[in-house]
Design a protein around this motif. Structure first.
Motif, short mmCIF file in Angstrom:
data_model
loop_
_atom_site.label_atom_id
_atom_site.label_comp_id
_atom_site.label_asym_id
_atom_site.label_seq_id
_atom_site.Cartn_x
_atom_site.Cartn_y
_atom_site.Cartn_z
N VAL A 154 -34.58 -34.55 4.23
CA VAL A 154 -34.81 -33.78 3.01
C VAL A 154 -33.51 -33.73 2.23
O VAL A 154 -32.46 -33.38 2.78
CB VAL A 154 -35.30 -32.36 3.33
N VAL A 155 -33.56 -34.08 0.94
CA VAL A 155 -32.35 -34.17 0.12
C VAL A 155 -32.18 -32.92 -0.73
O VAL A 155 -33.14 -32.44 -1.37
CB VAL A 155 -32.41 -35.41 -0.79
N HIS A 156 -30.97 -32.37 -0.74
CA HIS A 156 -30.62 -31.24 -1.60
C HIS A 156 -29.36 -31.59 -2.39
O HIS A 156 -28.42 -32.17 -1.84
CB HIS A 156 -30.34 -29.98 -0.78
N ASP A 157 -29.34 -31.21 -3.65
CA ASP A 157 -28.12 -31.32 -4.46
C ASP A 157 -27.55 -29.91 -4.62
O ASP A 157 -28.19 -29.04 -5.22
CB ASP A 157 -28.42 -31.94 -5.83
N LEU A 158 -26.37 -29.70 -4.07
CA LEU A 158 -25.76 -28.38 -4.00
C LEU A 158 -24.51 -28.33 -4.88
O LEU A 158 -23.73 -29.28 -4.92
CB LEU A 158 -25.36 -28.06 -2.56
N VAL A 159 -24.31 -27.21 -5.55
CA VAL A 159 -23.07 -26.95 -6.29
C VAL A 159 -22.56 -25.59 -5.86
O VAL A 159 -23.25 -24.58 -6.03
CB VAL A 159 -23.28 -26.99 -7.82
N ALA A 160 -21.36 -25.56 -5.28
CA ALA A 160 -20.77 -24.31 -4.79
C ALA A 160 -19.45 -24.06 -5.49
O ALA A 160 -18.60 -24.96 -5.57
CB ALA A 160 -20.55 -24.39 -3.28
N VAL A 161 -19.28 -22.86 -6.01
CA VAL A 161 -18.02 -22.44 -6.62
C VAL A 161 -17.37 -21.43 -5.68
O VAL A 161 -17.95 -20.36 -5.41
CB VAL A 161 -18.23 -21.83 -8.01
N TYR A 162 -16.19 -21.77 -5.17
CA TYR A 162 -15.47 -20.92 -4.23
C TYR A 162 -14.49 -20.03 -4.98
O TYR A 162 -13.79 -20.50 -5.90
CB TYR A 162 -14.72 -21.77 -3.21
N HIS A 163 -14.43 -18.78 -4.57
CA HIS A 163 -13.56 -17.79 -5.20
C HIS A 163 -12.47 -17.35 -4.23
O HIS A 163 -12.72 -17.20 -3.03
CB HIS A 163 -14.37 -16.58 -5.66
N ASP A 164 -11.28 -17.12 -4.76
CA ASP A 164 -10.14 -16.67 -3.96
C ASP A 164 -9.11 -16.10 -4.91
O ASP A 164 -9.27 -16.14 -6.14
CB ASP A 164 -9.57 -17.86 -3.17
N THR A 165 -8.04 -15.57 -4.36
CA THR A 165 -6.92 -15.14 -5.19
C THR A 165 -6.11 -16.37 -5.59
O THR A 165 -6.25 -17.45 -5.02
CB THR A 165 -6.03 -14.16 -4.42
N ALA A 166 -5.24 -16.20 -6.59
CA ALA A 166 -4.42 -17.33 -7.04
C ALA A 166 -3.53 -17.86 -5.93
O ALA A 166 -3.21 -19.05 -5.89
CB ALA A 166 -3.57 -16.90 -8.25
N ASP A 167 -3.12 -17.00 -4.98
CA ASP A 167 -2.29 -17.45 -3.87
C ASP A 167 -3.11 -17.72 -2.60
O ASP A 167 -2.55 -17.84 -1.51
CB ASP A 167 -1.16 -16.45 -3.58
N LEU A 168 -4.45 -17.80 -2.75
CA LEU A 168 -5.35 -18.26 -1.68
C LEU A 168 -5.31 -17.38 -0.43
O LEU A 168 -5.26 -17.87 0.69
CB LEU A 168 -5.03 -19.73 -1.32
#
Length: 209
Positions: free
Chosen positions: A36-50
């Motif tokens: 089964v095929v999925h097209d995923l888009v994930a936006v990761y959030h963090d602080t500027a210094d990770l």
């Protein structure tokens, strides 16, 4: 409402020509469902210094696939504890419930988008004779865009392919059995903890922290 699960998986590095082998013959596995095929888009959030990445924590908003929504993944020994919330009505910042769960790590610092991952995922469900899904094999082709967090910065892009085996109703010995078949077909066990850590490796190294 926040939902929670324990994520137990193994990752494997594979090349562009790798073919996922038949897995229905692995002990305990009676069926391998159609891909089964999925097209995923994930936006990761963090602080500027990770700060989250350094603590092995990931906070993302993902669209596409059956579990789209906000995900917070926290270390839990060899596994990871995952908190999940639905997308909501907007694409705004992380929900307060998830931000509060990592407030000690953030220490008041704002969070911003740091990486976008676009993934073509091909999932094969592995089941037993009673129809239970024991594990899922995800064949991921990934393009990561590391976003600038300082004025004048330029985005950085890299791509790779990996295979993940994640337990659903199965037991941990099943991971080793499926992994052995994948290695026999040319896969290599992966040392990276997550896609995010791999995408940010250069930035983490350059920071010296």
């Amino acid at each position: 409402m926040v939902t929670e699960q324990l994520e137990i998986e193994q990752k494997f590095d594979v090349g562009p020509e790798f073919v996922v082998p038949g897995l229905a013959g692995v002990p305990g596995i009676a069926t391998a469902g159609p891909p089964v095929v999925h097209d995923l888009v994930a936006v990761y959030h963090d602080t500027a210094d990770l700060r989250l990445a350094r603590a092995r924590v990931t906070l993302r908003r993902r669209t596409g696939g059956p579990d789209e929504g906000w995900h917070l993944k926290l270390p839990a020994g060899a596994a990871r504890r995952e908190l999940h919330l639905p997308l909501g009505e907007s694409a705004g910042g992380p929900p307060d419930e998830l931000r509060d769960a990592v407030a000690t790590i953030l220490d008041g610092a704002p969070v911003v988008p740091v990486v976008t991952l676009s993934t073509r995922r091909v999932v094969t469900a592995l089941g037993d004779a009673d129809g239970r899904v024991l594990a899922e094999v995800a064949d991921d082709t990934v393009v990561a865009t590391v976003l600038p967090t300082a004025p004048g910065g330029q985005p950085e892009e890299r791509g790779w392919r990996e295979v993940e085996v994640e337990l659903v109703a199965g037991e941990e010995p099943l991971l080793a059995a499926v992994g052995a078949v994948l290695v026999g077909a040319g896969a290599q066990p992966s040392a990276r903890a997550s896609k995010l850590a791999f995408a940010l490796a250069g930035r983490l190294d350059r920071s010296g922290r």
